[in-house]
Scaffold this active site. Structure first.
Site, mmCIF file in Angstrom:
data_model
loop_
_atom_site.group_PDB
_atom_site.id
_atom_site.type_symbol
_atom_site.label_atom_id
_atom_site.label_comp_id
_atom_site.label_asym_id
_atom_site.label_seq_id
_atom_site.Cartn_x
_atom_site.Cartn_y
_atom_site.Cartn_z
ATOM 1 N N ASP A 1 2.067 -1.873 -4.420
ATOM 2 C CA ASP A 1 0.676 -1.417 -4.375
ATOM 3 C C ASP A 1 -0.105 -2.199 -5.426
ATOM 4 O O ASP A 1 0.478 -2.897 -6.257
ATOM 5 C CB ASP A 1 0.601 0.095 -4.644
ATOM 6 C CG ASP A 1 -0.583 0.735 -3.925
ATOM 7 O OD1 ASP A 1 -0.374 1.614 -3.069
ATOM 8 O OD2 ASP A 1 -1.741 0.337 -4.200
ATOM 9 N N ILE A 2 -1.415 -2.043 -5.385
ATOM 10 C CA ILE A 2 -2.272 -2.796 -6.319
ATOM 11 C C ILE A 2 -2.131 -2.279 -7.747
ATOM 12 O O ILE A 2 -2.374 -2.988 -8.700
ATOM 13 C CB ILE A 2 -3.750 -2.757 -5.838
ATOM 14 C CG1 ILE A 2 -4.683 -3.635 -6.670
ATOM 15 C CG2 ILE A 2 -4.315 -1.357 -5.813
ATOM 16 C CD1 ILE A 2 -4.910 -4.974 -6.074
ATOM 17 N N ARG A 3 -1.739 -0.968 -7.880
ATOM 18 C CA ARG A 3 -1.559 -0.379 -9.215
ATOM 19 C C ARG A 3 -0.201 0.271 -9.317
ATOM 20 O O ARG A 3 0.335 0.782 -8.334
ATOM 21 C CB ARG A 3 -2.594 0.709 -9.463
ATOM 22 C CG ARG A 3 -3.873 0.186 -10.087
ATOM 23 C CD ARG A 3 -4.923 1.241 -9.980
ATOM 24 N NE ARG A 3 -4.992 1.696 -8.584
ATOM 25 C CZ ARG A 3 -5.706 2.702 -8.142
ATOM 26 N NH1 ARG A 3 -6.426 3.393 -8.951
ATOM 27 N NH2 ARG A 3 -5.713 3.038 -6.861
ATOM 28 N N ASN B 1 -1.335 -7.619 -4.857
ATOM 29 C CA ASN B 1 -2.674 -7.566 -4.282
ATOM 30 C C ASN B 1 -2.551 -8.007 -2.822
ATOM 31 O O ASN B 1 -2.172 -9.150 -2.544
ATOM 32 C CB ASN B 1 -3.591 -8.508 -5.074
ATOM 33 C CG ASN B 1 -5.008 -8.533 -4.525
ATOM 34 O OD1 ASN B 1 -5.291 -7.932 -3.487
ATOM 35 N ND2 ASN B 1 -5.885 -9.234 -5.219
ATOM 36 N N LYS C 1 -10.743 -2.508 12.488
ATOM 37 C CA LYS C 1 -9.522 -2.112 13.217
ATOM 38 C C LYS C 1 -9.537 -2.690 14.638
ATOM 39 O O LYS C 1 -8.507 -3.144 15.146
ATOM 40 C CB LYS C 1 -9.386 -0.583 13.248
ATOM 41 C CG LYS C 1 -9.034 0.023 11.896
ATOM 42 C CD LYS C 1 -7.656 -0.430 11.420
ATOM 43 C CE LYS C 1 -7.318 0.050 10.033
ATOM 44 N NZ LYS C 1 -6.060 -0.492 9.498
ATOM 45 N N GLY D 1 -0.436 5.033 -1.113
ATOM 46 C CA GLY D 1 -1.490 5.743 -0.383
ATOM 47 C C GLY D 1 -0.939 6.953 0.356
ATOM 48 O O GLY D 1 0.243 7.300 0.233
ATOM 49 N N GLN D 2 -1.830 7.595 1.156
ATOM 50 C CA GLN D 2 -1.450 8.845 1.838
ATOM 51 C C GLN D 2 -0.254 8.641 2.770
ATOM 52 O O GLN D 2 0.700 9.410 2.731
ATOM 53 C CB GLN D 2 -2.641 9.404 2.637
ATOM 54 C CG GLN D 2 -2.376 10.802 3.188
ATOM 55 C CD GLN D 2 -3.358 11.227 4.281
ATOM 56 O OE1 GLN D 2 -4.122 10.423 4.805
ATOM 57 N NE2 GLN D 2 -3.317 12.498 4.627
ATOM 58 N N GLY E 1 0.839 -1.205 0.000
ATOM 59 C CA GLY E 1 0.000 0.000 0.000
ATOM 60 C C GLY E 1 0.866 1.244 0.000
ATOM 61 O O GLY E 1 0.547 2.251 0.638
ATOM 62 N N TYR F 1 -15.167 0.155 9.265
ATOM 63 C CA TYR F 1 -13.727 0.389 9.402
ATOM 64 C C TYR F 1 -13.296 0.199 10.862
ATOM 65 O O TYR F 1 -12.308 -0.504 11.143
ATOM 66 C CB TYR F 1 -13.447 1.815 8.928
ATOM 67 C CG TYR F 1 -12.047 2.324 9.078
ATOM 68 C CD1 TYR F 1 -10.978 1.735 8.411
ATOM 69 C CD2 TYR F 1 -11.792 3.465 9.863
ATOM 70 C CE1 TYR F 1 -9.688 2.252 8.524
ATOM 71 C CE2 TYR F 1 -10.513 3.985 9.971
ATOM 72 C CZ TYR F 1 -9.460 3.377 9.304
ATOM 73 O OH TYR F 1 -8.203 3.899 9.415
#
Ligand code: AKB
Length: 315
Positions: A35-37, A53, A147, A12-13, A9, A143
């Site tokens: 990452d996935i992309r 993935n 968590k 991401g941010q 990941g 979410y």
């Protein structure tokens, strides 16, 4: 022998800035971003990158073996607002990606693991101000439920299998170099972009909604510090409360007005209001400060100044 790290990941941010910081510390070739992309961005172009993935155990295991990975930072997740729109996928991604890396650690294939939790583990029945480390936790979002469950599994894998997993409960994170990805606290980033471009912002939360927040520099420092701390300093194996500042939309707008006097804010609360209302307003993080020396640098004033300076350069 240098430590080899895999970030899942990484685009991401948090992942974006974490990748840059870890590459500075451990060396570019020792930090594999994934990452996935494959986006055309700094993370992809500045060092080793793999498309992966987070739900595919075999892919992760293969990367760990090929690159001889010691530590994983699992940053892939669906955040609060997006998760409400796609509960089944959010549960799948947030839980099963965690099981994959916990099981790799249990099998002795990696030595250490970072997994992010969130203030979303708390719920409407939790004390709102100075929320303690140990308190009532009845999360009301998909979410938050993922968590909270994840925290229990981290603790379980540590207690039963001796897995070295470390975690912090991030508050809302504010950053200028990468956009947030579908959270309830995202308004505190959007507001800066709109203040600079339009001099006005329509906030999706009500004016007095107070939430715990943190500047990305501090969040990255905390993440790296907890991972580098000697194991004996880590007393909590679920997840640590972490805090820096708390403010309302009114308060951040007033701070922005000091730099952009013509800035105005309006309020049009949407479905995210209910999520925000269920979360703490401020967090007691004394245990992170005592156990592994956590200390924040940025408050509302210094964060606002830094955000506006940096965004002005790029917008
Ligand atoms: C969100 O708003 O969903 C996240 C978080 C507080 O975990 N920023």
């Amino acid at each position: 022998m240098s430590t080899k790290i895999l970030i899942i990941g990484a685009c991401g941010q948090i992942g974006t800035e974490l990748t840059h910081s870890l590459r500075k510390i451990y060396g570019t070739d020792n930090v594999i971003a994934s990452d996935i992309r494959k986006l055309n961005n700094d993370v992809v172009n500045s060092g080793p990158f793999e498309v992966i993935n987070a739900l595919d155990f075999n892919q992760i295991e293969h990367l760990v073996e090929v690159h001889k990975i010691d530590e994983i930072y699992l940053m892939a997740a669906l955040l609060s607002a997006t998760a409400e729109k796609n509960p089944a996928f959010a549960w799948d991604l947030n839980m099963n990606s965690l099981f994959h890396v916990l099981n790799l650690a249990k099998a002795g294939k990696i030595k250490k693991l970072f997994w992010p939790s969130s203030i979303a583990v708390f719920g409407p029945t939790t004390p709102k101000e100075n929320t303690p480390q140990y308190t009532i936790m009845e999360p009301s979002t998909v979410y938050g439920i993922s968590k909270q469950s994840g925290e229990r599994w981290c603790e379980y894998y540590h207690n039963i299998f001796g897995v070295d997993v470390r975690s912090i409960r991030y508050p809302g994170l504010i950053s200028y170099s990468s956009p947030p990805g579908g959270g309830t606290t995202d308004y505190a980033v959007d507001i800066f972009h709109k203040a600079l471009s339009d001099k006005t912002y329509e906030c999706f939360l009500s004016s007095e909604t107070k939430m715990p927040m943190m500047y990305m520099d501090d969040a990255i420092a905390a993440t790296i510090n907890i991972m580098q701390a000697p194991l004996e300093e880590i007393k909590i194996h679920s997840s640590y409360n972490l805090a820096a500042m708390s403010f309302t939309p009114t308060e951040i707008a007033a701070e922005i007005k000091k730099h952009i006097p013509e800035f105005t804010i309006t309020y049009e609360p949407d479905f995210r209001q209910k999520i925000a209302d269920s979360w703490p307003a401020s967090i007691d993080d004394h245990q992170a400060r005592e156990d592994w020396g956590w200390n924040h640098k940025y408050d509302l004033e210094t964060m606002t100044k830094d955000m506006l300076e940096n965004l002005s350069k790029s917008e």
